[in-house]
Write a protein that holds these residues in place. Structure first.
Motif, PDB file in Angstrom:
ATOM      1  N   GLY A 293       0.820  -1.198   0.000  1.00 26.65           N
ATOM      2  CA  GLY A 293       0.000   0.000   0.000  1.00 26.65           C
ATOM      3  C   GLY A 293       0.854   1.247   0.000  1.00 26.65           C
ATOM      4  O   GLY A 293       2.074   1.192   0.153  1.00 26.65           O
ATOM      5  N   ALA A 294       0.176   2.382  -0.178  1.00 30.15           N
ATOM      6  CA  ALA A 294       0.859   3.678  -0.238  1.00 30.15           C
ATOM      7  C   ALA A 294       0.262   4.623   0.793  1.00 30.15           C
ATOM      8  O   ALA A 294      -0.935   4.607   1.046  1.00 30.15           O
ATOM      9  N   VAL A 295       1.132   5.438   1.360  1.00 39.49           N
ATOM     10  CA  VAL A 295       0.725   6.534   2.229  1.00 39.49           C
ATOM     11  C   VAL A 295       1.135   7.807   1.508  1.00 39.49           C
ATOM     12  O   VAL A 295       2.309   7.985   1.186  1.00 39.49           O
ATOM     13  N   LEU A 296       0.171   8.667   1.237  1.00 38.72           N
ATOM     14  CA  LEU A 296       0.462   9.911   0.535  1.00 38.72           C
ATOM     15  C   LEU A 296       0.851  10.995   1.527  1.00 38.72           C
ATOM     16  O   LEU A 296       0.272  11.100   2.598  1.00 38.72           O
ATOM     17  N   SER A 297       1.807  11.791   1.128  1.00 32.53           N
ATOM     18  CA  SER A 297       2.286  12.896   1.956  1.00 32.53           C
ATOM     19  C   SER A 297       1.855  14.204   1.325  1.00 32.53           C
ATOM     20  O   SER A 297       2.037  14.422   0.127  1.00 32.53           O
ATOM     21  N   THR A 298       1.282  15.076   2.141  1.00 33.43           N
ATOM     22  CA  THR A 298       0.880  16.393   1.672  1.00 33.43           C
ATOM     23  C   THR A 298       1.370  17.452   2.652  1.00 33.43           C
ATOM     24  O   THR A 298       1.625  17.150   3.818  1.00 33.43           O
ATOM     25  N   ILE A 299       1.480  18.660   2.170  1.00 34.39           N
ATOM     26  CA  ILE A 299       1.888  19.769   3.026  1.00 34.39           C
ATOM     27  C   ILE A 299       0.837  20.868   2.920  1.00 34.39           C
ATOM     28  O   ILE A 299       0.457  21.274   1.812  1.00 34.39           O
ATOM     29  N   ARG A 300       0.404  21.326   4.068  1.00 30.37           N
ATOM     30  CA  ARG A 300      -0.596  22.384   4.145  1.00 30.37           C
ATOM     31  C   ARG A 300      -0.132  23.596   3.337  1.00 30.37           C
ATOM     32  O   ARG A 300       1.032  23.982   3.390  1.00 30.37           O
ATOM     33  N   ASP A 301      -1.028  24.166   2.577  1.00 34.77           N
ATOM     34  CA  ASP A 301      -0.800  25.354   1.759  1.00 34.77           C
ATOM     35  C   ASP A 301       0.159  25.122   0.589  1.00 34.77           C
ATOM     36  O   ASP A 301       0.484  26.062  -0.121  1.00 34.77           O
ATOM     37  N   ARG A 302       0.625  23.917   0.375  1.00 39.76           N
ATOM     38  CA  ARG A 302       1.477  23.631  -0.776  1.00 39.76           C
ATOM     39  C   ARG A 302       0.813  22.601  -1.685  1.00 39.76           C
ATOM     40  O   ARG A 302       0.755  22.785  -2.893  1.00 39.76           O
ATOM     41  N   SER A 303       0.345  21.505  -1.108  1.00 39.34           N
ATOM     42  CA  SER A 303      -0.291  20.451  -1.897  1.00 39.34           C
ATOM     43  C   SER A 303      -1.647  20.940  -2.401  1.00 39.34           C
ATOM     44  O   SER A 303      -2.339  21.683  -1.711  1.00 39.34           O
ATOM     45  N   ARG A 304      -2.018  20.497  -3.572  1.00 39.03           N
ATOM     46  CA  ARG A 304      -3.269  20.914  -4.185  1.00 39.03           C
ATOM     47  C   ARG A 304      -4.180  19.709  -4.391  1.00 39.03           C
ATOM     48  O   ARG A 304      -3.735  18.649  -4.843  1.00 39.03           O
ATOM     49  N   LEU A 305      -5.442  19.887  -4.053  1.00 40.35           N
ATOM     50  CA  LEU A 305      -6.416  18.804  -4.111  1.00 40.35           C
ATOM     51  C   LEU A 305      -6.517  18.163  -5.496  1.00 40.35           C
ATOM     52  O   LEU A 305      -6.533  16.934  -5.592  1.00 40.35           O
ATOM     53  N   PRO A 306      -6.580  18.916  -6.595  1.00 36.37           N
ATOM     54  CA  PRO A 306      -6.675  18.251  -7.911  1.00 36.37           C
ATOM     55  C   PRO A 306      -5.491  17.317  -8.191  1.00 36.37           C
ATOM     56  O   PRO A 306      -5.675  16.239  -8.758  1.00 36.37           O
ATOM     57  N   GLN A 307      -4.290  17.723  -7.782  1.00 32.08           N
ATOM     58  CA  GLN A 307      -3.122  16.869  -7.988  1.00 32.08           C
ATOM     59  C   GLN A 307      -3.186  15.634  -7.087  1.00 32.08           C
ATOM     60  O   GLN A 307      -2.786  14.545  -7.493  1.00 32.08           O
ATOM     61  N   MET A 308      -3.673  15.816  -5.858  1.00 31.86           N
ATOM     62  CA  MET A 308      -3.805  14.666  -4.953  1.00 31.86           C
ATOM     63  C   MET A 308      -4.814  13.662  -5.505  1.00 31.86           C
ATOM     64  O   MET A 308      -4.580  12.459  -5.480  1.00 31.86           O
TER      65      MET A 308
END
Length: 186
Positions: free
Chosen positions: A127-142
């Motif tokens: 499985g995969a765990v996705l990493s995001t950063i507040r105010d940098r990551s964008r929902l459409p890309q996620m």
């Protein structure tokens, strides 16, 4: 989904925490374009997973034990790999071997959207765990990254969001035990 969203930091911290909890754990740097595990651990690049996948050495020769921590495989010196060609034999063999020796295999990969490597690797992990950063990551890309992983039959185990400042979100409450009051913020 993209670069600079904390994936390497997440992988390294997850590995360190699992090792500290006494699990048999290995961290593998499969971000062949921008490897970072060796820098995090202050190691030379040396031989590693790319050399194993290229058939230049056996798996055990590519593993380094970090005293008091756990095992690691750097990206290695043979980083010009065609992972799609290796996916039929070398990649499954590597993961099968490691599964028989470790409780957890933590794989740091390249970003999902710009690089196909992560999608190919995703077909061979649990499985995969996705990493995001507040105010940098964008929902459409996620969402696009999740759809790509699902198209490659990679189970999404969760998403980690970092970059929150303490006190920015959450709630506060007071509690008492009859002899005074405390204050807690979550």
């Amino acid at each position: 989904a993209g670069p600079s969203e904390g994936k390497s930091t997440l992988a390294q911290n997850l590995w360190a925490g699992l090792c500290e909890a006494n699990y048999r754990c290995i961290l593998i740097d499969m971000d062949f374009r921008r490897p970072s595990v060796h820098r995090y651990l202050k190691l030379d690049m040396g031989v590693g997973v790319s050399d194993v996948l290229a058939g230049k050495m056996d798996i055990q020769s590519g593993i380094r034990s970090i005293e008091g921590r756990g095992d690691v495989m750097t990206a290695g010196e043979s980083r010009q790999l065609n992972l799609a060609a290796l996916a039929g034999s070398a990649l499954p063999s590597l993961f099968d071997h490691l599964r028989s020796h470790y409780d957890f295999i933590i794989v740091d990969t390249a970003p999902i959207l710009p690089v196909v490597d992560s999608r190919i690797i995703g077909e061979h992990v649990d499985g995969a765990v996705l990493s995001t950063i507040r105010d940098r990551s964008r929902l459409p890309q996620m969402i696009a990254a999740i759809e790509l992983l699902r198209a490659h039959d990679t189970e999404i185990l969760g998403v980690v969001v970092s970059g929150f400042r303490s006190g920015s979100y959450g709630y506060s409450y007071r509690y008492g035990y009859g002899y005074g009051y405390g204050y807690s913020h979550y």
